[in-house]
Motif scaffolding. Structure first.
Motif, mmCIF file in Angstrom:
data_model
loop_
_atom_site.group_PDB
_atom_site.id
_atom_site.type_symbol
_atom_site.label_atom_id
_atom_site.label_comp_id
_atom_site.label_asym_id
_atom_site.label_seq_id
_atom_site.Cartn_x
_atom_site.Cartn_y
_atom_site.Cartn_z
ATOM 1 N N SER A 6 -0.558 83.849 -115.725
ATOM 2 C CA SER A 6 -1.625 83.126 -114.944
ATOM 3 C C SER A 6 -1.305 81.525 -115.006
ATOM 4 C CB SER A 6 -2.897 83.244 -115.290
ATOM 5 O OG SER A 6 -3.175 84.734 -114.867
ATOM 6 N N ILE A 7 -1.137 81.173 -116.542
ATOM 7 C CA ILE A 7 -0.819 79.671 -116.735
ATOM 8 C C ILE A 7 0.326 79.285 -116.292
ATOM 9 C CG2 ILE A 7 0.487 79.926 -118.927
ATOM 10 C CD1 ILE A 7 -2.441 77.588 -118.201
ATOM 11 N N LEU A 40 1.977 69.938 -121.541
ATOM 12 C CA LEU A 40 2.818 71.411 -121.839
ATOM 13 C C LEU A 40 3.447 70.990 -123.196
ATOM 14 C CD1 LEU A 40 4.475 72.187 -118.502
ATOM 15 C CD2 LEU A 40 2.847 73.496 -119.867
ATOM 16 N N ILE A 41 4.053 70.022 -123.441
ATOM 17 C CA ILE A 41 4.455 69.513 -124.692
ATOM 18 C C ILE A 41 3.685 69.436 -125.942
ATOM 19 C CG2 ILE A 41 5.912 67.783 -126.069
ATOM 20 C CD1 ILE A 41 7.118 66.951 -123.430
ATOM 21 N N GLN A 42 2.563 69.001 -125.584
ATOM 22 C CA GLN A 42 1.391 68.851 -126.616
ATOM 23 C C GLN A 42 0.789 70.474 -127.004
ATOM 24 O OE1 GLN A 42 -2.083 69.474 -125.316
ATOM 25 N NE2 GLN A 42 -2.496 70.019 -127.245
ATOM 26 N N ALA A 43 0.900 71.190 -126.002
ATOM 27 C CA ALA A 43 0.550 72.513 -126.207
ATOM 28 C C ALA A 43 1.273 73.269 -126.913
ATOM 29 C CB ALA A 43 0.010 73.207 -124.719
ATOM 30 N N SER A 44 2.670 73.205 -126.705
ATOM 31 C CA SER A 44 3.652 73.832 -127.413
ATOM 32 C C SER A 44 3.810 73.445 -128.826
ATOM 33 C CB SER A 44 5.106 73.437 -127.009
ATOM 34 O OG SER A 44 5.517 72.334 -127.167
ATOM 35 N N PHE A 45 3.314 72.505 -129.335
ATOM 36 C CA PHE A 45 3.040 72.065 -130.740
ATOM 37 C C PHE A 45 1.764 72.509 -131.448
ATOM 38 C CE2 PHE A 45 6.569 68.827 -129.402
ATOM 39 C CZ PHE A 45 7.454 69.514 -130.625
ATOM 40 N N THR A 46 0.776 72.372 -130.659
ATOM 41 C CA THR A 46 -0.559 72.529 -131.213
ATOM 42 C C THR A 46 -0.912 73.799 -130.982
ATOM 43 O OG1 THR A 46 -1.764 71.487 -129.128
ATOM 44 C CG2 THR A 46 -1.322 70.187 -131.130
ATOM 45 N N GLY A 47 -0.854 74.421 -129.686
ATOM 46 C CA GLY A 47 -1.413 75.977 -129.179
ATOM 47 C C GLY A 47 -2.601 75.642 -128.691
ATOM 48 N N ILE A 48 -3.064 74.572 -128.380
ATOM 49 C CA ILE A 48 -4.452 74.407 -127.520
ATOM 50 C C ILE A 48 -4.091 74.111 -126.211
ATOM 51 C CG2 ILE A 48 -6.402 72.598 -127.572
ATOM 52 C CD1 ILE A 48 -5.942 72.250 -130.513
ATOM 53 N N MET A 53 -7.836 79.027 -122.830
ATOM 54 C CA MET A 53 -9.114 79.366 -123.233
ATOM 55 C C MET A 53 -9.874 79.961 -122.361
ATOM 56 S SD MET A 53 -9.691 76.793 -126.697
ATOM 57 C CE MET A 53 -8.540 75.186 -126.174
ATOM 58 N N THR A 54 -9.875 79.043 -121.096
ATOM 59 C CA THR A 54 -10.831 79.602 -120.151
ATOM 60 C C THR A 54 -10.246 80.753 -119.631
ATOM 61 O OG1 THR A 54 -11.079 77.429 -119.546
ATOM 62 C CG2 THR A 54 -11.798 78.936 -117.750
ATOM 63 N N LEU A 55 -9.048 81.390 -119.289
ATOM 64 C CA LEU A 55 -8.225 82.386 -118.730
ATOM 65 C C LEU A 55 -8.753 83.368 -119.848
ATOM 66 C CD1 LEU A 55 -5.142 81.341 -117.500
ATOM 67 C CD2 LEU A 55 -7.287 82.183 -116.031
ATOM 68 N N LYS A 56 -8.743 83.280 -121.192
ATOM 69 C CA LYS A 56 -9.199 84.450 -122.107
ATOM 70 C C LYS A 56 -10.657 84.898 -121.879
ATOM 71 C CE LYS A 56 -5.439 83.669 -125.328
ATOM 72 N NZ LYS A 56 -5.200 83.097 -126.806
ATOM 73 N N LYS A 57 -11.243 83.691 -121.786
ATOM 74 C CA LYS A 57 -13.245 83.878 -121.655
ATOM 75 C C LYS A 57 -13.218 84.749 -120.621
ATOM 76 C CE LYS A 57 -14.506 80.123 -124.376
ATOM 77 N NZ LYS A 57 -15.308 78.801 -124.518
#
Length: 67
Positions: A6-7, A40-48, A53-57
Motif C-alpha cells: 500500500s505504501i 523516503l530517505i528519512q523513513a529508511s533511517f528512522t523507520g517513522i 502508522m495510519t495503514l496499520k491502525k
C-alpha cells in the motif's frame, strides 16, 4: 493488500501525480516529488512514516514487501 504494498502504491501515485502536474500545470509541483524523496530517505533511517502508522491502525496486515 499489505501495508508494504500500500505504501508503494501511495507514494508512487503521489510522485506520478506531481510529475504530471509539473508537466502540465507548473514546475513548482516538483517540490512535492522532492519532498516525497526526502521523506523516503528519512523513513529508511528512522523507520517513522505517518502513512504506515495510519495503514496499520486501519488494520492492514504487514508482510515482507518483496518476499
Amino acid at each position: 493488500m499489505t501495508v508494504e504494498r500500500s505504501i508503494l502504491l501511495i507514494v508512487g501515485l503521489i510522485v506520478l501525480g506531481s510529475a504530471l502536474l509539473a508537466a502540465f500545470q507548473s514546475p513548482n509541483w516538483l517540490w512535492l516529488t522532492g519532498i516525497m524523496g526526502a521523506h523516503l530517505i528519512q523513513a529508511s533511517f528512522t523507520g517513522i512514516c505517518p502513512v504506515v502508522m495510519t495503514l496499520k491502525k486501519l488494520g492492514l496486515p504487514t508482510k515482507a514487501g518483496f518476499a
